[in-house]
Design an enzyme around this catalytic site. Structure first.
Site, PDB file in Angstrom:
ATOM      1  N   ASP A  11      -6.439   7.972  -8.006  1.00 14.04           N
ATOM      2  CA  ASP A  11      -5.201   8.459  -8.449  1.00 14.04           C
ATOM      3  C   ASP A  11      -4.453   7.535  -9.418  1.00 14.04           C
ATOM      4  O   ASP A  11      -3.990   7.998 -10.665  1.00 14.04           O
ATOM      5  CB  ASP A  11      -4.036   8.684  -7.305  1.00 14.04           C
ATOM      6  CG  ASP A  11      -4.759   9.904  -6.399  1.00 14.04           C
ATOM      7  OD1 ASP A  11      -6.086  10.109  -6.244  1.00 14.04           O
ATOM      8  OD2 ASP A  11      -3.976  10.329  -5.458  1.00 14.04           O
ATOM      9  N   ARG A  90       5.362  -0.110   3.267  1.00  7.91           N
ATOM     10  CA  ARG A  90       6.176   0.331   2.004  1.00  7.91           C
ATOM     11  C   ARG A  90       7.254  -0.585   1.547  1.00  7.91           C
ATOM     12  O   ARG A  90       7.409  -0.760   0.412  1.00  7.91           O
ATOM     13  CB  ARG A  90       6.404   1.793   2.212  1.00  7.91           C
ATOM     14  CG  ARG A  90       5.485   2.800   2.225  1.00  7.91           C
ATOM     15  CD  ARG A  90       4.042   2.655   1.602  1.00  7.91           C
ATOM     16  NE  ARG A  90       3.188   3.511   1.488  1.00  7.91           N
ATOM     17  CZ  ARG A  90       1.926   3.299   1.223  1.00  7.91           C
ATOM     18  NH1 ARG A  90       1.371   1.917   1.170  1.00  7.91           N
ATOM     19  NH2 ARG A  90       0.837   4.049   1.425  1.00  7.91           N
ATOM     20  N   ASP A 119       5.402   9.432   1.191  1.00  5.80           N
ATOM     21  CA  ASP A 119       5.463   8.185   0.587  1.00  5.80           C
ATOM     22  C   ASP A 119       6.199   8.122  -0.665  1.00  5.80           C
ATOM     23  O   ASP A 119       6.731   7.172  -0.922  1.00  5.80           O
ATOM     24  CB  ASP A 119       4.095   7.543   0.253  1.00  5.80           C
ATOM     25  CG  ASP A 119       3.174   6.549   1.362  1.00  5.80           C
ATOM     26  OD1 ASP A 119       3.970   6.646   2.411  1.00  5.80           O
ATOM     27  OD2 ASP A 119       2.015   6.555   1.335  1.00  5.80           O
ATOM     28  N   SER A 171      -8.574  11.381   2.049  1.00  4.61           N
ATOM     29  CA  SER A 171      -7.696  10.337   1.464  1.00  4.61           C
ATOM     30  C   SER A 171      -7.492   9.389   2.213  1.00  4.61           C
ATOM     31  O   SER A 171      -7.312   9.796   3.401  1.00  4.61           O
ATOM     32  CB  SER A 171      -6.520  10.921   0.662  1.00  4.61           C
ATOM     33  OG  SER A 171      -5.535  10.035   0.394  1.00  4.61           O
TER      34      SER A 171
END
Length: 388
Positions: A11, A90, A119, A171
């Site tokens: 990605d 994160r 996300d 993923s």
């Protein structure tokens, strides 16, 4: 100039090339939060496909001390099953990205989050909380842009080296706390995950037939020492302690779950997670609180702090004033959470075998005994029942 949160995978490699095609100078930033990654290979790849500079930051210790351990203090959990492994990483990643963006005078920052996931919210709320004037480029949300189904073709067209193939259709996201799996074949919630999908934890059926016994010592709700009672190994450094718990949990098949959850943006999602060391720590911490925590304090924490703190983490609101208020209350609730918990690890199970505390005396053996009168006589229950 744009600072791209870069993983080295399909990605973000495609996004790097796409950003250059749009006329941006691209600096890439990789956060080492414990994922099993060849960072130097990723650095070389980023430079090869057009990055002008690559930052690789080791954030593992900060991740453990500032995010993971407070989550253990809070018994943080989402929808009573998910231990928030993706969410926890994160804030650490985003904070350092903003710091580097300011250092490099980047007007823009970018990420590889999809337009249907959590996300994108977590990263961007963190960005704007830390630097309100930052401009975010979210390629997946740009109408007509490249889509996940065409990434492999795009990579082939642009000569972008990739390791993904259509034979591994899911993923993943990995960090020190967990590894997640979603999308592809997992989108059918009735499809059993392929055995070869699981990356971290041995299948419980294949785990050792001999249990492994450990003792975890907590101080104010934070693990400060792990002793392996089977071989005598003792670990106390925060990062080393967590890495060690990951190691022994993985070999004993501990920490796998397969769930359907409600994403923040309103879509249900099927996710599979491996959370080895975190599963052990949360189990031990919850148990110790039963021994040392005041009943009403525990009730307040369970009703308000744990669910609200978990929800804020899941929704990407770590840098909010609400989280700061909850965190202050959390620390107050953990002052008495001191002691040891003995555990048996066996074929996917974390089994409590005992607990003790030398400093907190809420538990009184005589008072609780069925055979000793102690400070609470059975006759005292007569008035208690009649006043209810």
């Amino acid at each position: 100039r744009v600072l791209l949160a870069y993983s080295g995978g399909l990605d973000t490699s495609c996004i790097l090339v796409w950003l250059r095609e749009q006329g941006y100078e691209v600096i890439t930033y990789m956060a080492n939060v414990g994922q099993e990654e060849d960072f130097e290979a990723a650095r070389e790849k980023a430079l090869k496909i057009g990055a002008t500079k690559v930052y690789i930051e080791d954030l593992r210790r900060i991740f453990v001390e500032e995010l993971i351990f407070p989550a253990i203090q809070a018994n943080a959990i989402y929808e009573n099953v998910y231990l928030l492994g993706t969410s926890l990483a994160r804030p650490v990643i985003a904070k350092r990205q903003i710091e580097i963006a300011e250092k490099e005078n980047c007007e823009y920052i970018s990420h590889g989050c999809t337009g249907k996931g959590n996300d994108q919210v977590r990263f961007e709320l963190a960005y704007y909380a830390l630097k309100p004037d930052i401009k975010v480029i979210a390629p997946w949300r740009i109408p007509g842009n490249i889509r996940i189904s065409s990434l492999l073709a795009y990579a082939a067209e642009k000569n972008i080296p990739v390791v993904q193939t259509t034979k591994q259709p899911w993923s993943t996201d990995e960090n020190l706390f967990h590894c997640s799996y979603e999308a592809g074949v997992l989108e059918d919630p009735d499809v059993t995950p392929p055995k070869n999908m699981w990356k971290l934890i041995v299948d419980p059926e294949d785990a050792p037939n001999t249990p492994e016994r450990i003792t975890i010592t907590f101080k104010q709700g934070i693990p400060v020492m792990v002793k392996n009672n089977s071989d005598g190994i003792t670990v106390s450094d925060p990062l080393d302690l967590f890495l060690y718990l990951n190691t022994i949990a993985r070999r004993n098949g501990i920490g796998r779950i397969d769930i359907v959850e409600n994403r923040f943006i309103g879509i249900k999602s099927r996710g599979c997670y491996e959370t080895p060391g975190g599963t052990i720590l949360r189990t031990a911490h919850v148990d110790l609180e039963g021994l040392v925590l005041d009943r009403q304090v525990r009730s307040l924490r369970d009703q308000f702090i744990t669910p609200q703190y978990s929800q804020l983490l899941y929704n990407g609101q770590y840098f909010s004033p609400e989280r700061s208020v909850l965190f202050a209350a959390l620390l107050e609730s953990q002052k008495s959470v001191n002691g040891e918990v003995k555990l048996k690890l066996y074929k996917g199970n974390v089994i409590i075998e005992g607990r003790k505390s030398d400093t907190e005396k809420l538990y009184d053996m005589d008072e609780s005994s069925m055979d000793v009168t102690g400070g609470f006589s059975p006759i005292d229950a007569d008035g208690f029942i009649k006043t209810q």
